[in-house]
Design a protein around this motif. Sequence first.
Motif, PDB file in Angstrom:
ATOM      1  N   THR A   3       4.645  -2.428   4.727  1.00 20.12           N
ATOM      2  CA  THR A   3       3.454  -3.239   4.511  1.00 20.12           C
ATOM      3  C   THR A   3       3.707  -4.695   4.883  1.00 20.12           C
ATOM      4  O   THR A   3       4.835  -5.177   4.867  1.00 20.12           O
ATOM      5  N   LEU A  27      -5.393 -11.610  -1.623  1.00 12.37           N
ATOM      6  CA  LEU A  27      -4.155 -11.152  -1.001  1.00 12.37           C
ATOM      7  C   LEU A  27      -4.365  -9.713  -0.580  1.00 12.37           C
ATOM      8  O   LEU A  27      -4.867  -8.901  -1.359  1.00 12.37           O
ATOM      9  N   PRO A  61       5.482 -12.998  -4.395  1.00 12.09           N
ATOM     10  CA  PRO A  61       4.764 -12.000  -3.609  1.00 12.09           C
ATOM     11  C   PRO A  61       4.203 -10.878  -4.480  1.00 12.09           C
ATOM     12  O   PRO A  61       4.652 -10.656  -5.607  1.00 12.09           O
ATOM     13  N   MET A  62       3.222 -10.168  -3.924  1.00 14.57           N
ATOM     14  CA  MET A  62       2.617  -9.059  -4.662  1.00 14.57           C
ATOM     15  C   MET A  62       3.621  -7.955  -4.942  1.00 14.57           C
ATOM     16  O   MET A  62       3.559  -7.298  -5.981  1.00 14.57           O
ATOM     17  N   ARG A  63       4.548  -7.747  -4.008  1.00 13.55           N
ATOM     18  CA  ARG A  63       5.497  -6.638  -4.176  1.00 13.55           C
ATOM     19  C   ARG A  63       6.419  -6.835  -5.373  1.00 13.55           C
ATOM     20  O   ARG A  63       7.115  -5.906  -5.790  1.00 13.55           O
ATOM     21  N   ALA A  95      -1.731  -6.632  -8.996  1.00 12.78           N
ATOM     22  CA  ALA A  95      -1.150  -6.046  -7.791  1.00 12.78           C
ATOM     23  C   ALA A  95      -0.662  -4.621  -8.048  1.00 12.78           C
ATOM     24  O   ALA A  95      -0.805  -3.740  -7.188  1.00 12.78           O
ATOM     25  N   GLU A 142       2.171  -8.480   3.804  1.00 16.33           N
ATOM     26  CA  GLU A 142       1.318  -9.199   2.867  1.00 16.33           C
ATOM     27  C   GLU A 142       0.709 -10.414   3.557  1.00 16.33           C
ATOM     28  O   GLU A 142       1.408 -11.171   4.228  1.00 16.33           O
ATOM     29  N   CYS A 147      -2.852  -6.192   1.688  1.00 15.93           N
ATOM     30  CA  CYS A 147      -1.692  -5.451   2.164  1.00 15.93           C
ATOM     31  C   CYS A 147      -2.108  -4.741   3.456  1.00 15.93           C
ATOM     32  O   CYS A 147      -3.085  -3.993   3.461  1.00 15.93           O
TER      33      CYS A 147
END
Length: 372
Positions: free
Chosen positions: A210, A195, A90-92, A138, A212, A197
């Motif tokens: 947030t 992607l 994931p981006m996080r 990201a 995703e 948010c």
Amino acid sequence: TRSSQRGNMSTTKSIRRAADAGNCDEALKGMRMLLQQGQIEEVAMGMVVSALLKAGRLHDASALLTEAKQRVGRPVLQLSIVLSILISMPMRAWKEEAAAGGFVNALCDLAVWSEGPNARVYFNRIAIGLVAEYLEEARVASERMHKQGWEMLARQGNTIVDITCSTGKKKGEIACSVPPRQNDRETRGISGGDLVCITPFAPGGLDGDTIECEVGIVLGGQVIIKSPEQREADRLMQSGTRWRMDKMANKVAYVRQLKALRTICGPGGNGSGHGQMPQMAMPGRKSKKGDQRPDKQIIEALLEPKPPGNALSARLVALCAAPCISRATFRALPVPQTGSATLRALNPSQQQAIANATLRRITLVQGPPGTG
């Protein structure tokens, strides 16, 4: 015994259900019970690691992979499973970017390398770079979200505000409706494969947790996103809620590079389901077996260890310099003559690319979109 086998099968099913539902603690507990018995089921392992990544628990995912290698004592994950895990990043995870390299190392330690140790080294090195580049994109986007006002970001095409969500026309899609005043300008920076948010829209800044999502297509004043997990999809569909959408990273390039890396480092396959490699559209003849690998000589040249301080291996340098002269081995291509209509329609760099491609065994042509 049969009873223990039935027990392991029941535990595996419970692990899969928990991971699929995002219940990481239950899935992790079940997987560790199997590992204590020296047992492991690769698809369930892939699902648990992916679930941990999506939950932002990169360190727990790394620890589970390390524990699995120690207890089972042998590599068990096929490259298709490894690929699906990396794609689920994931981006996080940029918040734990420093730990990403260790995670990739632990993942590669548990993988099966049918093409030998050179493939493992090559995959490990390139995958770390791809993950780092993806997470860096990201991170930069996240900092931009928090430092710049939404008005400026909207003008730049990186943010859409005041959107509403509804069920899409196709199963698994959510339609995000964009206010008419933003249709032409604010949506230009967001495209399919991005992607994004999504957060509750608050004019004063970011507000709330947030969500995703991956953009499917931007069409007719709507951004169609691929539905996230059910509980997050339910949040998006809440009546009267206005949302803000921020562009984070483009996943298409990341996934394509990972698939190409898997094609080089592992055998072909056409499996389906979780952790299995989807069929890829590759240049050349069509294959019912899935992906089509490059020539063996190219694979060996790519995987050959590089000398210290050199960007390329000696074998790859020699292969790129070799002329295409053997009609028995290589397809003979007609070389366009200088001044021909074919070459006159091309610019000098394109003419050089054509000449090289007809005379050399390997030619890399690189350029902006449309080059291919």
